[in-house]
Write an enzyme that holds these catalytic residues in place. Sequence first.
Site, PDB file in Angstrom:
ATOM      1  N   GLY A  36     -19.195 -17.293  32.831  1.00 43.34           N
ATOM      2  CA  GLY A  36     -20.047 -16.251  33.356  1.00 43.34           C
ATOM      3  C   GLY A  36     -21.433 -16.722  33.009  1.00 43.34           C
ATOM      4  O   GLY A  36     -21.613 -17.501  32.079  1.00 43.34           O
ATOM      5  N   CYS A  37     -22.389 -16.234  33.725  1.00 39.71           N
ATOM      6  CA  CYS A  37     -23.728 -16.723  33.500  1.00 39.71           C
ATOM      7  C   CYS A  37     -24.336 -16.002  32.300  1.00 39.71           C
ATOM      8  O   CYS A  37     -25.161 -16.515  31.583  1.00 39.71           O
ATOM      9  CB  CYS A  37     -24.507 -16.423  34.756  1.00 39.71           C
ATOM     10  N   GLN A  38     -23.903 -14.779  32.074  1.00 37.51           N
ATOM     11  CA  GLN A  38     -24.483 -13.950  31.021  1.00 37.51           C
ATOM     12  C   GLN A  38     -23.749 -14.107  29.698  1.00 37.51           C
ATOM     13  O   GLN A  38     -24.359 -14.152  28.641  1.00 37.51           O
ATOM     14  CB  GLN A  38     -24.456 -12.476  31.448  1.00 37.51           C
ATOM     15  N   SER A  53     -21.778 -11.189  36.143  1.00 36.32           N
ATOM     16  CA  SER A  53     -21.739 -12.542  35.570  1.00 36.32           C
ATOM     17  C   SER A  53     -21.434 -12.570  34.090  1.00 36.32           C
ATOM     18  O   SER A  53     -21.994 -13.372  33.359  1.00 36.32           O
ATOM     19  CB  SER A  53     -23.060 -13.275  35.768  1.00 36.32           C
ATOM     20  N   HIS A  78     -30.256 -17.260  30.940  1.00 37.85           N
ATOM     21  CA  HIS A  78     -31.008 -18.527  30.847  1.00 37.85           C
ATOM     22  C   HIS A  78     -32.246 -18.544  31.743  1.00 37.85           C
ATOM     23  O   HIS A  78     -33.009 -19.504  31.725  1.00 37.85           O
ATOM     24  CB  HIS A  78     -30.097 -19.724  31.123  1.00 37.85           C
TER      25      HIS A  78
END
Lengths: 140, 140, 415, 415
Positions: A50-52, A118, C371
């Site tokens: 996941g991006c988070q 995410s 990010h």
Amino acid sequence: MTIDQQQQEIIEEFSFFEDWMEKYEHIIELGKELEPLAEEHHIEDNLVKGCQSRVWLHADQKDNHVVFAADSDAVITKGLVALMMRVLNDQPAEEVAKSDLYFIDQIGLKEHLSPTRSNGLVSMVKKMKLYAVAYMAKSA
Amino acid sequence: MTIDQQQQEIIEEFSFFEDWMEKYEHIIELGKELEPLAEEHHIEDNLVKGCQSRVWLHADQKDNHVVFAADSDAVITKGLVALMMRVLNDQPAEEVAKSDLYFIDQIGLKEHLSPTRSNGLVSMVKKMKLYAVAYMAKSA
Amino acid sequence: MEDAVLIHESYDVDRLREDFPVLEQTVYGKYPLVYLDNGASSQKPKQVVETMEKYYYHHHANIHRGVHYLSQEATTQYEVARDKARDFMNAPHSREVLFTKGTTDGINLVAYSYGRKYLQEGDVVLVSTMEHHSNIVPWQIVCEEIGAKVVPIPINEAGEIDQEAYASMLGPKVRMVAVNHVSNTLGTINPVKDMIALAHQHGIPVLVDGAQSAPHLTIDVQDLDCDFYAISGHKMYGPTGTGILYGKEKWLDAIPPYQGGGEMIQTVTFEKTTYNELPHKFEAGTPNIAGGIALGAAIDYLNSIGLDRIAAHENDLLEYTTKALLEVEGMRIIGTAANKASVISFLIGDIHPYDAGTILDKMGIAVRTGHHCTEPLMNRFEIPGTVRASFGLYNTRAEADRLLEGVHKVVQLFG
Amino acid sequence: MEDAVLIHESYDVDRLREDFPVLEQTVYGKYPLVYLDNGASSQKPKQVVETMEKYYYHHHANIHRGVHYLSQEATTQYEVARDKARDFMNAPHSREVLFTKGTTDGINLVAYSYGRKYLQEGDVVLVSTMEHHSNIVPWQIVCEEIGAKVVPIPINEAGEIDQEAYASMLGPKVRMVAVNHVSNTLGTINPVKDMIALAHQHGIPVLVDGAQSAPHLTIDVQDLDCDFYAISGHKMYGPTGTGILYGKEKWLDAIPPYQGGGEMIQTVTFEKTTYNELPHKFEAGTPNIAGGIALGAAIDYLNSIGLDRIAAHENDLLEYTTKALLEVEGMRIIGTAANKASVISFLIGDIHPYDAGTILDKMGIAVRTGHHCTEPLMNRFEIPGTVRASFGLYNTRAEADRLLEGVHKVVQLFG
Ligand SMILES: Cc1ncc(COP(=O)(O)O)c(C=O)c1O
Ligand SMILES: Cc1ncc(COP(=O)(O)O)c(C=O)c1O
């Protein structure tokens, strides 16, 4: 307990909370209490990106049941992972595969399972079901 | 007549028209009457490209004066070309180079000289002035 | 000091907030929204939205080459907006000012068109370690195709580009330097003017990613002498789907077009197609007409307040918040450059950014976590992400206090 | 016949016109605007403009990956709009539905990404002679780079693609067929379904340029079995700067990304960057969020009326106007295909289109003149351009009468 019984139990458990703060405190508690994932399973192959936040998921088979172990680097995600484990862990593969996880919605945490969040949870659930399907195919 | 006198004359001429229709009838008339451009000057090199209509411009020098001949495939453009000729043709190169063509605005035809109109007129005027500048340089 | 107070007093933030209806809401039933995600996208003042509305209700038509009234009208408005953008960046000519979808689109245009013309096997494109993915990936794509390389300029612990390293990396193989003016993650204001001068000594052009500078700093492309400068409308109070790419005429003339289509051609035949003049050569297809015109309104809006005064206001918030945050135990601010815009990235102890962000959100405070599309920068600092608060012209100290309150709650829950 | 009357009666064009405030104006002081330039761009109903307004006043934030309330809200709305677009085109999956700036952008994406992967020296891209520049130039650009060729399929005098010639041109060197569904200049509705089936027999994929079909015809990409289908929002009553590209998953998976940036990546390092899943792989940078959502509102609007009913209304205008125009001496209609959408290109004697258009404009009638970005088509018919009237859902017979009145005036002035 069946998957649905587990879901019912969680829904009841959460119905006592007066506001989101209590709810999150509970989730954080669950996250902290989640049985640790063995170091050897913290591997790239088990990583659900996941991006988070990141989730590691390990799956195994015992009789016709699927046995999961999981972890996350974020505590809230970990708490939600813990709930998922209560519902899906050590359940018959067939039940896991066809399960409808309505409890997340009912306890008011739907947004955490949104595909755009995410946080790795959606992918984790998808992966859990895939494992279940794969095991069913193997044992068929 | 000087460039400014010509412009004044045109402005006066147009001041008699009651509405755009009369004005355009006059422009169309002027377009039809424009002295034809010699066949040999209808060449690629003299073409001023507009997307909507095309203009051919031929330029020559006589003493210190610039002599123009022009044509267009659209009658309205041709009419406007005719007006430009009246103002700029056979005028001293220096005057052409520094001329301010306010008459187009004053007779209410500004939109035809908008750079986005793509009828070739803007480029033609630019080219006329460039010729004038070039001749001045040559004779200097 | 007295001057600063004066600026502060004359800056009527309450008045300005009235221009932004979106700020008036409460989220999750009871929390007045605190919007601190301006680095991702700013909100739009009524003036901008009403410009779009007015355009659609009175003037819309396809532009350029239309003979009729509405088309002429729409074209004029669009070109006036281009002139406003030119003034905003102090570009010499409007034909050097291209409308794009946004910064990403602008950088892709340059990477494609400049890259295809000037990059050769073995060449190098220098970018900084703090670049946004949008200023890395387009270069990687073209470099991979050609056999060139994207090389990062290192940064120091404060989050500043290592200028010595930069100077030493410039050389005959370097064909482009691409750096941001302001870092979206760290807030660092990079000394791009000096960097450009240095690159030019080696004959190397410089692209500046101005996505984060446009809403905060006065941009002067002539003073900077940059070769390309890309900005996004939606981060500077303008509409989504808009942006500006400034390019020096000599480059825009030299490089091939990017997209093909209507508008960008002179003539088309199956044998030979010739391209239109600038800026049209780079503007294929029907553009975002309403968006471009509304971006002009956003520029008017910024000018009506004054970027200097906005910057002073935001700097006050930056200092105020930084100071207060630093009093929180375990607080670590990522990005401590001497010269900073109003962006604060932080981590508290080992609390995960997602956890912090989730709780802040629940309290009505919109920050960004993760990010921030700067993964190489995260790797550089060996962190999974940050919590980022970024201020806009309408934020207040009271909102900063709400953020601090939220941070304390986060500490209490996870600490 | 009775049915036709029924459709006509139940179609309350006066009611619909109320949705379009722009139509209410008078131009040049006294002429009520007659807007017949829908082929270039259509006007926008209030429902679309209000959707943008509502979005900016209540919901705006950058989308995807944002944890906070507004961001989740905006993301949901944007993805709902994508689903609406999927339904509109009957695409199997939302991940096959990409947001673009418009048709030109969509075709450029395919030309770049498909071309780079599948085109080789000596290969051929077939396009028809009636293509818009946007469906020619992108192919020329990639073909020139690779050493491939763009070859036109001939058309007949009526302005229909020569199907025999087409069949004979398909062969092993052909790597792509790119044709429009509806010609913007001629109005011809091309038999793309048959053409696709034929191309597929040779294993050749087909891109359909649907810029002109989207506002008039029901699009069913599964029934057509097309490989790519590109449309523009601004021609289908949606905002400028928006569009949709449908692409079959197998192609979108196989071809490289187009633009690089945020959103479209999985992870970025200077060593190796991996790309995101569909549709994000092709959506670099902050998209036109408000535009996409408002495009969804335009689709809702079209559905609320029904494309069938719109088409019936427009066909009535087409027939009515064609018949009346043909009574004008010297009238020549360019484009007389059996199957036509509501676009009429014409020339009167040897009156130049610019002259005709200028006078019509002065009478408040907005038509387009020129080559309509189809120069090869103009060359085919050996004409400098045409006058084009194109109808939208809000046009009326009374407006068609105004056009005819204008045409008579033109004849009187120049005849
Ligand atoms: C048939 C056709 N294709 C492509 C286009 C290009 O569309 P856009 O300018 O919206 O990108 C148009 C619009 O003029 C068109 O009519
Ligand atoms: C520094 C920087 N560069 C580029 C971008 C990309 O801008 P956009 O998404 O508007 O194309 C951003 C926005 O996140 C940014 O902050």
